[in-house]
Every structure is written in C-alpha cells, then in structure tokens.
Design a protein around this motif. Structure first.
Motif, short mmCIF file in Angstrom:
data_model
loop_
_atom_site.label_atom_id
_atom_site.label_comp_id
_atom_site.label_asym_id
_atom_site.label_seq_id
_atom_site.Cartn_x
_atom_site.Cartn_y
_atom_site.Cartn_z
N ASP A 159 0.83 -1.20 0.00
CA ASP A 159 0.00 0.00 0.00
C ASP A 159 0.86 1.25 0.00
O ASP A 159 1.86 1.32 0.69
CB ASP A 159 -0.89 0.03 1.26
CG ASP A 159 -2.14 -0.80 1.04
OD1 ASP A 159 -2.29 -1.34 -0.07
OD2 ASP A 159 -2.94 -0.88 1.97
N GLY A 160 0.47 2.24 -0.75
CA GLY A 160 1.21 3.51 -0.78
C GLY A 160 2.33 3.52 -1.79
O GLY A 160 2.82 4.57 -2.18
N GLU A 384 -10.31 6.40 6.94
CA GLU A 384 -9.02 5.84 7.38
C GLU A 384 -8.09 5.60 6.20
O GLU A 384 -6.87 5.48 6.39
CB GLU A 384 -9.25 4.48 8.10
CG GLU A 384 -9.97 4.54 9.42
CD GLU A 384 -11.48 4.79 9.30
OE1 GLU A 384 -12.06 5.14 10.31
OE2 GLU A 384 -12.06 4.66 8.19
N ASP A 385 -8.63 5.50 5.01
CA ASP A 385 -7.81 5.21 3.83
C ASP A 385 -7.24 6.47 3.18
O ASP A 385 -6.63 6.39 2.11
CB ASP A 385 -8.65 4.45 2.78
CG ASP A 385 -8.95 3.03 3.23
OD1 ASP A 385 -8.22 2.54 4.12
OD2 ASP A 385 -9.90 2.42 2.71
N ASP A 387 -5.06 10.22 3.45
CA ASP A 387 -4.16 11.10 4.20
C ASP A 387 -4.73 12.52 4.07
O ASP A 387 -4.63 13.15 3.02
CB ASP A 387 -2.75 11.02 3.58
CG ASP A 387 -1.81 12.04 4.20
OD1 ASP A 387 -2.27 12.83 5.05
OD2 ASP A 387 -0.63 12.03 3.83
N SER A 393 -4.83 9.10 -1.34
CA SER A 393 -5.21 7.85 -0.68
C SER A 393 -3.96 7.21 -0.11
O SER A 393 -2.86 7.43 -0.60
CB SER A 393 -5.88 6.92 -1.70
OG SER A 393 -4.89 6.35 -2.53
N LYS A 394 -4.14 6.40 0.93
CA LYS A 394 -2.97 5.75 1.52
C LYS A 394 -2.55 4.54 0.68
O LYS A 394 -1.41 4.11 0.74
CB LYS A 394 -3.29 5.32 2.95
CG LYS A 394 -3.43 6.52 3.89
CD LYS A 394 -3.73 6.07 5.31
CE LYS A 394 -3.97 7.27 6.21
NZ LYS A 394 -4.59 6.89 7.49
N LYS A 395 -3.45 4.01 -0.11
CA LYS A 395 -3.11 2.82 -0.91
C LYS A 395 -2.36 3.17 -2.19
O LYS A 395 -1.50 2.43 -2.63
CB LYS A 395 -4.39 2.06 -1.30
CG LYS A 395 -5.04 1.34 -0.14
CD LYS A 395 -6.25 0.56 -0.63
CE LYS A 395 -7.07 -0.01 0.49
NZ LYS A 395 -6.37 -1.03 1.29
N SER A 397 -0.34 6.37 -3.90
CA SER A 397 0.17 7.70 -3.51
C SER A 397 -0.20 8.79 -4.51
O SER A 397 -0.19 9.96 -4.17
CB SER A 397 1.68 7.64 -3.35
OG SER A 397 2.24 7.18 -4.57
N TYR A 400 -6.00 10.83 -5.55
CA TYR A 400 -6.61 11.75 -4.59
C TYR A 400 -8.13 11.58 -4.61
O TYR A 400 -8.72 11.38 -5.69
CB TYR A 400 -6.24 13.21 -4.94
CG TYR A 400 -4.77 13.49 -4.74
CD1 TYR A 400 -3.81 12.97 -5.61
CD2 TYR A 400 -4.34 14.26 -3.67
CE1 TYR A 400 -2.46 13.21 -5.41
CE2 TYR A 400 -2.99 14.51 -3.46
CZ TYR A 400 -2.05 13.98 -4.33
OH TYR A 400 -0.72 14.21 -4.13
#
Ligand SMILES: Cc1cc2nc3c(=O)[nH]c(=O)nc-3n(C[C@H](O)[C@H](O)[C@H](O)COP(=O)(O)OP(=O)(O)OC[C@H]3O[C@@H](n4cnc5c(N)ncnc54)[C@H](O)[C@@H]3O)c2cc1C
Length: 439
Positions: A159-160, A384-385, A387, A393-395, A397, A400
């Motif tokens: 993720d990320g 939660e997913d 930033d 999104s955290k998954k 980068s 958006y």
C-alpha cells in the motif's frame, strides 16, 4: 470493445468529475504550475452545482471558527481539522471574492452569491479553470482506472507504493497522468451525473466502500391528513420522533407538508437520525402546531372562538386558527362528524379532542425518499484510507479522493460545498507542490 489509444501526453493531474471539488482542485493545481485535464461525462461542468440551494447555491456557512464549523461533522471532525486549517469558510469567502463573485450571508449563517444565482458560481469556476489553462473535456466519460502493474517480483507493491497509471474514456482513449483525482461525487441526485462510478473503481482497486444511502432527504409518512395538504408550510411547529413509546428526537421550526410526507430543512437535517431509528424498528412522529401554547391555553383560545361563532359550522371558523387547507384536512380525517357540525353542538370532550389533535398530529414514519430526492448520500470511501494532509489515498500515492466520494456525513446549510472547496484546494495544492519538487 474499442481499441485503446493514447495521445502520449502525460498530464501532471487528471481530474475525473467537474463538480465543485474537482473544479477547485483543477484551479489550484493549475494556478501553481501543474498541467491539468478535467474529464467530465456531461456536456457541461457543474451540473449538480447549478441546482444547489434551490438554484441560489448555499456556497458555504459563515462559521469562521473551524472548531464550531466542524461540530457539524461529528464522525469526520477529527480527520477534517488538518484540511480546514489550510482552507476554511473564511478562505472560501476570500477565494470567491478574488474571482469576482460577491457573497452575502443570510439566516443561519448560510452564504449565497450576491446575485442569488448558482449559475454564477459555475461560471466563475469555469472562467478560472480556463484562465489558468486547465483543459476541460466534457462528454468524456471515464469507464476504467488502471494501476501500474505489479507483475514484477522486484517491485514493491505494498500500500502507498502502488500508483494509478491511466484512465480509459468511453471513446477508447487512454489518458495518462502523474496524478489522478476522483471527484465523481456520491450517489445523490444521479440525474446530475453522480452515479457512483468512482465507487466501482475504488472497489476494484481494493478500497472498502461504506454503501451509500440517501441522506438529507425528505421523510415518508402514512398520514393521509398530511398527504391531503401537500404544498402547505407551517412556519413554527414541534415534531417529536418516537420509538418504543420514548421520544428519541425533537425539533422545532418550519415544516413543509408534501403528498408523500414531510420536507423542509428541519426534516432533511433530521433524516440521518431518523434513518438510524428506522433501522432499529418502527418510528412514529407527532406534530404540535402550537408548540409555545399549552394545551389548556389553546383550549381557552378555541373556546373563545366558539363563543364568538356559536351558530357557524366548525369548518367555517377553524381557518381563523389554522390555515384553510390544514383545517379542512384535520376535520376530514379526524372525528369525521366535526366538519359540518355547528359549533354550539360540540361537546366539551369533543373540543378537547380537537385541541389534542392540533397539539399531537400522529403519524408513522415509513421511510425516506430515494437517491433522486436526496441532497447527499452517506457512505463512501472510508476516511481511514485517506491522508487528510494532502487528500491522497494511503493505498495509491498518486490517487486523490475529493468531495462527496468520501464517507462524510453533514447537515445542510453550506457544509457540503465547503467540504468540496476544502478537499479540492488541499489536493490541488499538494499536487502542485509535488510537481514543483520533481521539476
Ligand atoms: C438538489 C441539491 C441541492 C443541494 N444544495 C446544496 C447547497 O445549497 N449547499 C451545499 O453545501 N450543498 C448542496 N448540495 C450538495 C452538493 O451539491 C454536493 O455535496 C456537491 O455537489 C458534491 O460535489 P462533488 O464535487 O463531490 O461532486 P458532484 O457535484 O456530484 O460532481 C461530480 C461530477 O463527476 C461527473 N462524473 C461522474 N462519473 C463520471 C465519469 N465516469 N466520468 C466523467 N465524469 C464523471 C459527474 O457528471 C459530475 O459532474 C445539494 C445537492 C443537491 C442534490
């Protein structure tokens, strides 16, 4: 299947959806040097924005203390402090006034364009997009979103680290970009274009989505009395929502009676709580048309009216107290005998029953209207997913998520659009910074 082809151009940012959040992100990113394309499936931008606030567009709420503003976002508050510290309701004022759109504040801090035209908001944003060189592509429906492949074992696909590589248009064209923003809206009022496409891509990309439900939406009732007075408003009443014999929610204010049940901002803003109750069991409501008059005092008022009009029919004198339509509806559905009776024949008990009825019009709430009548839909991408310092999104980068696609519940009053301006601004600024660093 159409052959997929690309022009080879790589944008700094491709935004899907030309609603308020997408347009704001595009303006800010482009103003700060990014090359931006905005892809919109409709033939014009801002379809939903054009109908906001009954065509007047309640653009924000003039609550300039972020803490107080965010009290209206009970579940999302903790996530939103960061973006609101970058772009608040005050910044919305400054932004729109800087692009030549004067604003006015009305009752309950609701802010509208001075011209009272939502269309002027759309025009101001479209002009800003063009002035900053954003490529606006209408009639460009995105049908798929592709991620970078992770076939190679050497690649870090946690993720990320993953990225989105392209989106595919219905025409078969592939759009390449360094960053992507999903601003496709929620599922409320699908006729405007918000049909939940973003949720489908997100699910495919591994995101969890809280399933959308109509919210800020009128309530349906079983009450014939209300159905018969469709279109009538009553400017000051109290409604109590009752479950298992207990009052669970009380509201005071204006109400609109409709052929299906109840509407007006007070009702729309109760719908979230009422839906929660409906999930637990049957919900009843009771409307008091004279909330600041005790039952005894109302009885005295009616008695005086009766004494003045002893020989008249009840149906002819009740409109002195209630509106004509409302009086007739009450008399037709509740003690039916009342309507054509002369006042002098009405017993004390019958008069007291009438008073009770006016103070407690009973009904069952049978549900809400659907997505087509909802202002927003709750549900969406889980907070939660994301930033929230950048709206990435955290998954993935470079992906958006903006505006109504997010699972953020809030009341009416300009809060939804402010959430769009804020999330759009934060994403646009973050992307422009990233691009500058790379150059
Ligand atoms: C009747 C009504 C009145 C409202 N009044 C107010 C108000 O006065 N104040 C307030 O704060 N809020 C109001 N709202 C809520 C507000 O309009 C929304 O919160 C807001 O428009 C959400 O903006 P958005 O940018 O997330 O998406 P949207 O405005 O929903 O825009 C999303 C865009 O994405 C496009 N799109 C979707 N899928 C694709 C695809 N596959 N390819 C390309 N494009 C796509 C759509 O066509 C659409 O143009 C109202 C809503 C309604 C329905």
């Amino acid at each position: 299947m159409k052959k997929i082809k690309s022009s080879g151009k790589i944008y700094d940012l491709a935004i899907i959806g030309a609603g308020p959040s997408g347009m704001m992100a595009g303006i800010i990113a482009a103003k700060n040097g990014a090359s931006v394309v905005i892809l919109e499936k409709n033939d014009k931008v801002g379809n939903k924005l054009r109908i906001t606030g009954g065509g007047r567009c309640n653009i924000t709420n003039a609550t300039f203390d972020n803490r107080k503003f965010l009290d209206n976002f009970p579940e999302a508050k903790k996530f939103l402090f960061s973006p609101f510290s970058k772009f608040s309701a005050q910044d919305t004022f400054n932004f729109f006034e800087s692009v030549g759109l004067d604003l006015v504040t009305e009752a309950r801090n609701r802010v509208f364009p001075k011209s009272q035209k939502a269309l002027d908001v759309v025009k101001a944003l479209e002009k800003e997009l063009k002035n900053n060189g954003v490529e606006i592509r209408t009639k460009s429906e995105v049908i798929d979103m592709r991620k970078t492949s992770c076939d190679n074992e050497e690649e870090d696909c946690s993720d990320g680290k993953r990225e989105i590589s392209s989106v595919i248009l219905k025409s078969g064209e592939k759009i390449l970009a360094k960053n992507f923003a999903i601003a496709t809206g929620g599922m409320a009022s699908p006729k405007t274009g918000s049909t939940g496409d973003g949720f489908r891509w997100l699910k495919k990309l591994g995101f969890k989505i809280k399933s959308p439900n109509p919210n800020i939406v009128p309530l349906k009732t079983d009450s014939k009395i209300l159905h018969n007075i469709s279109g009538t408003t009553w400017s000051f009443m109290r409604i109590k929502f009752i479950q298992d014999g207990k009052v669970k929610l009380k509201k005071l204010g204006k109400i609109l009676f409709t052929h299906f049940g109840l509407s007006a901002p007070l009702i729309l803003n109760s719908s979230f709580e009422v839906k929660k109750l409906l999930n637990q069991g049957r919900v009843f409501a009771s409307i008091d048309l004279f909330p600041d008059t005790e039952e005894n005092d109302l009885d005295k008022r009616i008695l005086k009216l009766f004494e003045k009009n002893k020989n008249k029919k009840l149906k002819n004198i009740l409109p002195e107290l209630l509106q004509q339509k409302l009086s007739i509806a009450i008399l037709e559905h509740y003690p039916k005998v009342f309507k054509d009776r002369e006042v002098n024949s009405i017993t004390k008990e019958e008069r007291k029953d009438l008073v009770k009825l006016i103070k407690q019009i009973p009904m069952e709430i049978t549900g809400t209207l659907g997505m087509d009548k909802a202002v927003i839909a709750d549900g969406g991408a889980l907070l939660e997913d994301i930033d929230f310092s950048s709206m990435a999104s955290k998954k993935y980068s470079n992906l958006y998520l903006l505006g109504d696609i997010l699972n953020i519940n809030r009341p009416s009053g300009g809060y939804s659009l402010q959430m769009c301006w804020t999330t759009g601004f934060v994403a646009g600024e973050d992307i422009a910074k990233k691009i500058k660093k790379e150059k």
